[in-house]
Scaffold this motif. Structure first.
Motif, short mmCIF file in Angstrom:
data_model
loop_
_atom_site.label_atom_id
_atom_site.label_comp_id
_atom_site.label_asym_id
_atom_site.label_seq_id
_atom_site.Cartn_x
_atom_site.Cartn_y
_atom_site.Cartn_z
N UNK A 1 82.08 85.20 59.12
CA UNK A 1 82.59 85.09 60.49
C UNK A 1 82.61 86.46 61.18
N UNK A 2 82.78 86.40 62.50
CA UNK A 2 82.96 87.65 63.25
C UNK A 2 84.10 87.51 64.27
N UNK A 3 84.43 86.28 64.63
CA UNK A 3 85.43 86.06 65.69
C UNK A 3 86.40 84.94 65.31
N UNK A 4 87.44 84.80 66.14
CA UNK A 4 88.41 83.72 65.91
C UNK A 4 87.73 82.35 66.07
N UNK A 5 86.73 82.29 66.98
CA UNK A 5 86.02 81.01 67.17
C UNK A 5 85.25 80.66 65.90
N UNK A 6 84.61 81.68 65.29
CA UNK A 6 83.91 81.43 64.03
C UNK A 6 84.88 80.92 62.98
N UNK B 1 82.87 87.07 54.26
CA UNK B 1 82.41 88.22 55.05
C UNK B 1 82.95 88.10 56.47
N UNK B 2 83.86 89.02 56.81
CA UNK B 2 84.36 89.11 58.18
C UNK B 2 83.73 90.37 58.75
N UNK B 3 82.73 90.17 59.63
CA UNK B 3 82.03 91.33 60.20
C UNK B 3 82.90 91.89 61.32
N UNK B 4 83.50 93.05 61.08
CA UNK B 4 84.44 93.58 62.09
C UNK B 4 83.73 94.33 63.22
N UNK B 5 82.43 94.59 63.04
CA UNK B 5 81.78 95.46 64.04
C UNK B 5 81.75 94.87 65.44
N UNK B 6 81.81 93.54 65.55
CA UNK B 6 81.75 92.93 66.87
C UNK B 6 82.90 93.41 67.75
N UNK B 7 84.07 93.54 67.12
CA UNK B 7 85.25 94.04 67.86
C UNK B 7 84.96 95.42 68.44
N UNK B 8 84.19 96.22 67.71
CA UNK B 8 83.88 97.58 68.15
C UNK B 8 82.72 97.60 69.15
N UNK C 1 86.72 103.09 71.34
CA UNK C 1 87.18 102.57 70.05
C UNK C 1 88.44 101.72 70.23
N UNK C 2 88.54 100.60 69.53
CA UNK C 2 89.80 99.84 69.59
C UNK C 2 90.90 100.65 68.88
N UNK C 3 92.10 100.60 69.40
CA UNK C 3 93.20 101.35 68.77
C UNK C 3 93.61 100.64 67.49
N UNK C 4 94.46 101.33 66.72
CA UNK C 4 94.95 100.71 65.47
C UNK C 4 95.68 99.40 65.79
N UNK C 5 96.53 99.44 66.84
CA UNK C 5 97.30 98.23 67.19
C UNK C 5 96.36 97.09 67.60
N UNK C 6 95.34 97.43 68.39
CA UNK C 6 94.39 96.37 68.82
C UNK C 6 93.70 95.76 67.61
N UNK C 7 93.35 96.61 66.67
CA UNK C 7 92.69 96.10 65.47
C UNK C 7 93.64 95.20 64.67
N UNK C 8 94.90 95.64 64.55
CA UNK C 8 95.87 94.83 63.80
C UNK C 8 95.91 93.41 64.41
N UNK C 9 96.00 93.35 65.73
CA UNK C 9 96.08 92.05 66.41
C UNK C 9 94.86 91.18 66.07
N UNK C 10 93.69 91.81 66.11
CA UNK C 10 92.44 91.08 65.87
C UNK C 10 92.40 90.50 64.45
N UNK D 1 95.03 82.26 61.21
CA UNK D 1 94.21 81.04 61.25
C UNK D 1 93.86 80.60 59.83
N UNK D 2 93.55 81.59 58.98
CA UNK D 2 93.07 81.28 57.62
C UNK D 2 94.18 80.75 56.73
#
Ligand code: PEP
Ligand code: MG
Length: 555
Positions: A279-284, A298-305, A311-320, A327-328
């Protein structure tokens, strides 16, 4: 004729041909300041109208389609677009229409030249937004299902198969669901919008058919086979009958596979296989659950970037990450750390020009060099880890030292959180992707350093065979069934198991039904793939015996 089947299923219907309007610049030069002001005003009005149109469409569609429209809205209201268009009007004295054509044309070119298939396909979003503004600056007529479409349907009782050079995101979404039963386009690939929307709607689609589609006219009878990537025009009645039967069998098969959703993947001799999603997103993630994934391999985090301009901040990444973990539920989520460089640039991270970007500064190599980026991501993953069950996976590892360096930074991240009194999963597992040949060859040494392996066959194959995975000219050389690739896979699985660590696979080979028995025979117990492939692979596994697969497996 043959294209790429990007959404499975079979449809029989009447052709409805949407011709591309060629938009040409007028070349008119504005002669006075009042004309400039008037054009700037017209541009503003056209954007407003375009936004209103997209918002109206918004109300009528499902969530995933809304995400595509949201991109449209963002592009229409992009301040850079506005600045560039205004500059063209005021400094270059272009009409508003010419200015939009010019600015959009340049932006489309930039996207089209990108290597990454996903980003390349985003050119269609930009073109779509631009065309909408241009249309609203011109006579306001667009490509749509007009009156003749209605008469085609009422005469035949069959649905419409849309034939076009390409379909823009909003055109595809705007198609009347009750009338359209399939899509065939000249251009496009797996990640083009017509492919995404067709899959969402469960309609067959064939893209990349080339110029042969030109010969089709409104009302032709078309058989569309999204499984094989075929478009048949005015075939004999016997062939139509044959496809009616195939369609029935396909529908039955889809229903049968749906019943397997909640069944575990256990072989006939009782071996439990984990079927996970990439996956890469919440929709996936939503889709993964819908197809019965037992977790995320495999959660591909690069899409967020990649979809941002800083760069996404630490807090933004935590939320993502937290969103996905929630969901999982209690399913495992394997979060891969940043895998950029090579074919995946970041607009805001200046990377050096390289002769061989795929052999260059990318993925874990950037992360170990730019500790600030890596530490932030690791801390974000750790903070999110309390919301579910996750593990960390490092891409592009080529040797033991990299793992040790990465582990030291992970320990530093833990230390910082600990000192700040922030909760995290203290026993979080760290594993690596095996996608560089050197890592595969020393799998015995690496297995002592990490908690799990996941074989990335996409990259492993290209590096082992020295065959670029994106280069169509050498696509026959890029062969994951080459004995060299298979031997390495077998070795990695064996060595992982000897050291008592789980070994999975998250490259495309894991979702290829032709490879299932082979991989089972090699002892693979974790298969991670694009979610729609899960039911088919499960169906094969529950009818296979692991012992027999092992016996059959010879290399
Ligand atoms: C791989 O290389 O097999 C893999 C899964 O990673 P990606 O396709 O993201 O490079
Ligand atoms: Mg890879």
């Amino acid at each position: 004729m043959k294209g790429i089947g990007v959404s499975p299923g079979i449809s029989i219907g009447k052709a409805y041909v949407l011709r591309q309007r060629k938009e040409v610049a007028s070349g008119v030069v504005l002669t006075d300041e009042s004309a400039v002001l008037q054009e700037i005003g017209r541009y503003g009005e056209a954007v407003k109208l375009s936004v209103k149109e997209v918002q109206e469409l918004f109300e009528k569609v499902v969530k995933e389609e809304r995400d595509i429209l949201e991109v449209q809205l963002e592009l229409l209201q992009d301040p850079q677009l506005e600045t560039d268009v205004r500059t063209r009007i005021s400094s270059d004295k272009m009409t508003a229409r010419d200015a939009v054509l010019m600015v959009i044309g340049l932006a489309v070119q930039v996207f089209e030249q990108m290597e990454d298939e996903y980003l390349k396909a985003r050119a269609a979003d930009v073109r779509d937004a631009g065309n909408r503004i241009v249309r609203n600056l011109s006579d306001g007529t667009g490509r749509n299902l007009s009156g003749s479409a209605g008469s085609l349907i009422s005469n035949s009782g069959e649905g419409l198969i849309i034939i076009a050079e390409d379909l823009s995101p909003s055109e595809t979404i705007g198609m009347d669901r009750s009338k359209v039963v399939g899509f065939a386009t000249q251009s496009g690939g797996k990640t083009s919008h017509v492919a995404i929307v067709a899959r969402l709607r469960g309609l067959p689609a064939v893209v990349g058919c080339g110029g042969e589609l030109d010969g089709i006219v409104d009302g032709d009878r078309v058989v569309l086979d999204g499984n094989q990537g075929l478009v048949l025009v005015n075939p004999d009645a016997s062939i139509v009958d044959e496809y009616r039967k195939k369609r029935e069998i396909f529908i039955q098969e889809v229903r049968r596979l749906e019943t397997l959703k909640d069944q575990p993947a256990v072989t006939t001799d009782g071996v439990k296989i984990e079927l996970l999603a990439n996956i890469a997103t919440a929709e996936d993630m939503e889709q993964a659950l819908a197809f019965g994934a037992e977790g995320v391999g495999l959660f591909r985090t690069e899409l967020l970037f990649m979809e941002r301009d800083s760069f996404p901040t630490e807090d933004e990444q935590v939320e993502y990450y937290k969103t996905i973990l929630l969901q999982a539920g209690n399913r495992i989520v394997t979060i891969r750390t940043l895998d950029i460089g090579g074919d995946k640039p970041l607009p805001y991270l200046e990377l050096p020009e390289e002769d061989n970007p795929f052999l260059g500064y990318r993925a874990i190599r950037i992360c170990l060099d730019r500790k600030d980026i890596f530490l932030t991501q690791l801390k974000a993953i750790l903070r999110a880890s309390v919301f579910g069950k996750c593990r960390i996976m490092l891409p592009m590892i080529s040797g033991v030292r990299e793992v040790q360096q990465a582990r030291a930074i992970l320990e530093e991240a833990k230390e910082e959180l600990f000192r700040s009194g922030i909760a995290f999963d203290t026993s979080i597992k760290m594993g690596i992707m095996i996608e560089v040949p050197s890592a595969a060859v020393i799998a015995d040494l690496l297995a002592k350093e990490v908690d799990f392996f996941s074989i990335g066959t996409n990259d492993l194959c290209q590096y082992v065979l020295a065959a670029d995975r994106m280069n169509k000219q050498i696509k026959d050389l890029y062969d994951p069934y080459h004995p060299a690739v298979l031997r390495l896979i077998r070795f990695v699985i064996e060595q992982g198991h000897l050291q008592g660590i789980p070994v999975g696979m998250c490259g495309e080979l894991a979702g290829d039904p032709q490879a299932t028995s082979l991989l089972l025979g090699m002892g693979l117990t974790e298969f991670s793939m694009n979610a729609p492939a899960i039911p088919t692979i499960k169906d094969i596994l529950i009818q296979s015996s692991e012992a027999a697969a092992r016996k059959n497996f010879q290399l």
